[in-house]
Design a protein around this motif. Structure first.
Motif: not given
Length: 200
Positions: A54-63, A122-133
């Motif tokens: 949630v916290t990693t992908s928020a950057h991509y979600q909220h632009r 770390l696994y969660g951060v990595a997955n969110a960086t790849v998928v971003r959604k």
């Protein structure tokens, strides 16, 4: 890098969805720790994974990722800071929710989980960086855990979440397998963080 870590921690603790995730993780962890140490490990791991996503992908979600990378052009440094922040939050939540398990019969499970939780963050951060959604990740992994790891693998094959549970119970093989899954995911994140942001 310390400034980026501080910024990520502040952002994590100031986003409403993060607070909901944090409160849910602690509450479920404490409740299920009374039933079984295994259940506590499961919810500590899923909570750490969920909050990291949630916290990693928020950057991509909220632009805000574009602004972040303009201010911090070294994207690998940003990824490292996100990893550090996710690990700190995950460890704090696991320690708080697992206080009832600090006793002689559950100490191995408690120690194994505290060792494995940073890896799943770390696994969660990595997955969110790849998928971003995050929705795609959560739906995908719920299906994966249910059908592949649960029904087909019977939670015995060394898939990611099965390996995490083995690591959390103190099995060295499980820790090794989950470390390899985490390294594989981080390799994908190192490649993916350089991707263009216009499509997100």
């Amino acid at each position: 890098m310390i400034a980026v870590v501080r910024s990520e921690l502040y952002r994590t603790l100031s986003i409403r969805s993060s607070w909901v995730s944090i409160a849910g993780t602690i509450t479920l962890g404490v409740l299920f720790s009374f039933l079984s140490a295994d259940f506590w490990s499961l919810f500590a791991g899923l909570g750490a994974f969920g909050i990291a996503v949630v916290t990693t992908s928020a950057h991509y979600q909220h632009r805000t990722a574009m602004l972040l990378f303009l201010g911090r052009p070294r994207r690998l440094q940003v990824l490292a800071a996100q990893c550090v922040a996710a690990v700190l939050v995950a460890l704090a939540l696991a320690l708080i929710s697992g206080l009832t398990l600090i006793n002689p019969q559950d100490i191995r499970q408690f120690t194994g989980t505290i060792v494995a939780v940073p890896l799943i963050a770390l696994y969660g951060v990595a997955n969110a960086t790849v998928v971003r959604k995050p929705l795609w990740l959560f739906v995908g992994y719920i299906s994966w855990i249910t059908f592949v790891e649960g029904l087909l693998g019977k939670l015995k094959d060394p898939w990611p979440f099965t390996s995490f549970l083995d690591a959390a119970s103190g099995k060295p093989d499980g820790l090794l397998h989950f470390t390899l899954w985490t390294l594989l995911a981080m390799a994908g994140a190192v490649w993916s963080i350089r991707r263009d942001l216009s499509g997100d």
